[in-house]
Design an enzyme around this catalytic site. Structure first.
Site, PDB file in Angstrom:
ATOM      1  N   GLU A 292       0.846  -1.218   0.000  1.00 55.66           N
ATOM      2  CA  GLU A 292       0.000   0.000   0.000  1.00 55.66           C
ATOM      3  C   GLU A 292       0.871   1.253   0.000  1.00 55.66           C
ATOM      4  OE1 GLU A 292      -3.104  -0.101  -0.638  1.00 55.66           O
ATOM      5  OE2 GLU A 292      -3.161  -2.272  -0.476  1.00 55.66           O
TER       6      GLU A 292
ATOM      7  N   ASN B  75     -10.806   2.673   2.982  1.00 61.52           N
ATOM      8  CA  ASN B  75     -10.468   2.492   1.570  1.00 61.52           C
ATOM      9  C   ASN B  75     -11.531   1.699   0.814  1.00 61.52           C
ATOM     10  OD1 ASN B  75      -8.560   2.599  -0.718  1.00 61.52           O
ATOM     11  ND2 ASN B  75      -8.549   0.385  -0.424  1.00 61.52           N
TER      12      ASN B  75
ATOM     13  N   TRP C  24     -20.924  12.090 -19.649  1.00 60.09           N
ATOM     14  CA  TRP C  24     -21.431  11.810 -18.303  1.00 60.09           C
ATOM     15  C   TRP C  24     -22.766  12.519 -18.124  1.00 60.09           C
ATOM     16  CZ3 TRP C  24     -18.616   8.188 -15.945  1.00 60.09           C
ATOM     17  CH2 TRP C  24     -17.246   8.099 -16.197  1.00 60.09           C
TER      18      TRP C  24
ATOM     19  N   TRP D 179      -9.704   7.879  -7.778  1.00 64.11           N
ATOM     20  CA  TRP D 179     -10.888   8.215  -8.591  1.00 64.11           C
ATOM     21  C   TRP D 179     -10.761   7.713 -10.018  1.00 64.11           C
ATOM     22  CZ3 TRP D 179     -15.714   9.113  -7.607  1.00 64.11           C
ATOM     23  CH2 TRP D 179     -16.049   9.467  -6.304  1.00 64.11           C
TER      24      TRP D 179
ATOM     25  N   TRP E  70       1.869   1.777  -3.441  1.00 64.36           N
ATOM     26  CA  TRP E  70       0.797   2.400  -4.240  1.00 64.36           C
ATOM     27  C   TRP E  70       0.858   3.928  -4.094  1.00 64.36           C
ATOM     28  CZ3 TRP E  70      -2.421   1.155  -8.032  1.00 64.36           C
ATOM     29  CH2 TRP E  70      -2.742  -0.182  -8.244  1.00 64.36           C
TER      30      TRP E  70
ATOM     31  N   TRP F 145     -16.520  11.569 -12.717  1.00 67.65           N
ATOM     32  CA  TRP F 145     -15.632  11.285 -11.582  1.00 67.65           C
ATOM     33  C   TRP F 145     -15.032  12.554 -10.997  1.00 67.65           C
ATOM     34  CZ3 TRP F 145     -10.523  12.777 -12.246  1.00 67.65           C
ATOM     35  CH2 TRP F 145     -10.107  13.007 -13.555  1.00 67.65           C
TER      36      TRP F 145
END
Ligand SMILES: Cc1cc2nc3c(=O)[nH]c(=O)nc-3n(C[C@H](O)[C@H](O)[C@H](O)COP(=O)(O)OP(=O)(O)OC[C@H]3O[C@@H](n4cnc5c(N)ncnc54)[C@H](O)[C@@H]3O)c2cc1C
Length: 482
Positions: free
Chosen positions: A285, A351, A316, A392, A288, A369
């Site tokens: 993590e 998360n 969208w 996102w 990441w 988004w």
């Protein structure tokens, strides 16, 4: 060697293992310290009760107290750093300003201007890597392009680390060094901040996480002594403290990333099998976090635009009512609503829920988004441009190494699996206190105070798949370089 140096705290609100602070100690006979509440950032915050300001204030107070114990003082200023930093450096007769690097576009431009102003006054500006273990140029593909898939990035990242792990993970003994330093006497003429109220913000008394590096150390210790050993198995469950709760501390640099990684790494090396796997998952993590930072460093336009060109300009939906229902936790999906209400009330969200609510916004509701990204940016205590954008664009399927567009989270299944007793849901939706967990998950209840579902997930999922199939641009190039 400089006779006088000024250290500028930004996203590194700690004394221990602070790279640029160590350099200040090493290169200056006499030191001063400053933090600037940046009016350019604060003017954009609409909520005067913003929890992050309290968190920062607590962190600054912790720094100030600890510096004062060493006989040093911290200048607390408000204004535009481009003006305030050179002015203070000049007043102090500092020959160099030191800071740790920040990779966001605004920060890079600000630092360039600060440096130019300082240089006009023959004052140097030195910045250093501290927020991450590897900067973009340190982990590139063999063709010198950035990695855009996590697994090979992680492999290269670890390979890099292993070449000189001692060097990359060793702490800078900045705290000890400070004990041996001289400090420039405080200038009484500098107008200093005394409270948040003075700059139009209120201290928020309901903050769950306490700011400051001492609090960060405690949070880390509790995690590393116990919870890290079961992290892989428990991290997705919506129980309090199933993860480290360190993101906000890492965001403001209350704890050093080197310390986090080094401690967990050494722990991993001393364990085997299942325990080792749990620790490895946590380390992943942290990688990441570095991956998303490297993406932001490489592609500065991703805040506004889809990383994958084939996903750009999707039509969208524009539906303010749906958006408001999502923002206010009124979608009729208890797991989504609980998460969105937690975010507003506390500035936090686990998360797993960030992934579920983001998928719901972009896929079930087919809303852009960027609305979700902006809402999270307003409310998340740990808001970080790189990780937020990464999360996102992952959920919207538009980003690097993103979830495929046809993978859409089922809120009912997620809710059953990760909050089986609906304990989390009931914490944030007390209207559902008397409803049985299975009815909450299946949404087979009807109470006057709670809305009916705003979409039918099964139908919405089908529509989303058709939407992406129909509007993706198949011939667009795979990625867009900023
Ligand atoms: C839509 C979305 C938005 C997000 N926005 C942010 C954000 O603004 N700031 C932020 O710090 N994280 C963000 N994340 C990542 C992640 O949700 C949080 O880092 C995590 O919930 C923090 O809890 P923790 O500190 O207990 O993490 P742990 O699970 O204990 O993980 C340890 C650390 O690793 C890092 N980390 C963990 N997961 C991720 C991830 N997926 N991406 C990047 N870094 C990660 C964090 O620094 C975290 O503190 C987002 C994820 C999604 C899906």
């Amino acid at each position: 060697m400089y006779s006088k140096g000024l250290f500028w705290f930004r996203r590194d609100l700690r004394l221990e293992d602070n790279a640029a602070l160590y350099s200040t100690c090493k290169n200056c006979a006499e030191l001063s310290f400053v933090f600037v509440f940046d009016e350019n950032i604060l003017n954009k915050l609409i909520n005067k009760n913003d929890k992050r300001l309290t968190f920062i204030w607590q962190s600054i107070c912790c720094l100030k107290t600890e510096l004062e114990k060493k006989g040093a003082s911290l200048y607390l200023l408000y204004g535009d750093p481009v003006i305030e930093i050179p002015k203070l450096a000049k007043n102090l007769k500092a020959e160099c300003v030191f800071a740790n690097r920040d990779y966001e576009k605004y920060a890079l431009e600000r630092d360039e201007k600060v440096q130019a102003h300082l240089n006009e006054n023959e004052i140097n500006f030195l910045s250093q890597k501290d927020q991450i273990i590897f900067e973009l140029p340190e982990v590139l593909k063999p063709d010198r392009k950035p990695y855009i898939v996590f697994t090979p990035y992680k492999k290269a990242w670890l390979k890099n680390l292993l070449t000189r792990s001692e060097f990359y993970l060793t702490a800078y003994p900045s705290q000890d060094y400070l004990n041996k330093k001289q400090f420039t006497p405080k200038l009484a003429s500098i107008n200093q901040l005394q409270s948040l109220e003075q700059i139009g913000f209120q201290e928020n008394k309901n903050l769950i996480l306490q700011g400051g590096f001492l609090s960060a150390e405690k949070t880390f210790e509790q995690f590393i002594e116990q919870r890290i050993f079961s992290y892989k198995e428990t991290r997705d469950f919506l129980e309090p403290n199933s993860t480290s709760n360190l993101s906000v501390h890492l965001r403001f640099g209350n704890i050093s990333i080197r310390k986090c990684f080094r401690t967990a790494w050494n722990l991993m090396l001393s364990h085997k099998l299942i325990i080792k796997e749990n620790i490895e998952t946590w380390l992943s993590e942290l990688i990441w976090r570095e991956f998303y930072s490297s993406i932001l460093q490489a592609f500065s336009g991703i805040e506004k635009q889809e990383f994958k060109t084939e996903y750009q300009n999707l039509p969208w939906k524009k539906d303010e009512k749906l958006l408001q229902a999502w923002i206010n936790g009124q979608t009729g999906y208890p797991i989504i609503d609980a998460a969105m209400r937690q975010l507003k009330a506390t500035g936090q969200m686990p998360n797993r829920l960030r992934m579920i609510v983001a998928s719901f916004l972009c896929k079930d509701l087919l809303l852009d988004w960027r609305f979700g990204q902006a809402h999270f940016a307003n409310y998340l205590l740990d808001f970080d441009l790189a990780s937020n954008n990464g999360g996102w664009q992952w959920a919207a399927s538009t980003g690097v190494d993103a979830v495929p567009y046809f993978r859409i989270f089922n809120p009912t299944l997620q809710s059953e699996k990760f909050d089986p007793k609906a304990k989390y849901i009931k914490t944030y939706i007390p209207e559902l206190n008397n409803i049985e967990a299975k009815d909450i998950h299946n949404m087979t209840f009807l109470i006057p105070d709670y809305p009916a579902p705003i979409v039918n997930h099964k139908e919405a999922k089908q529509k989303a798949i058709e939407f992406f199939k129909m509007h993706l641009k198949p011939n667009a190039s795979e990625i867009r370089l900023a």
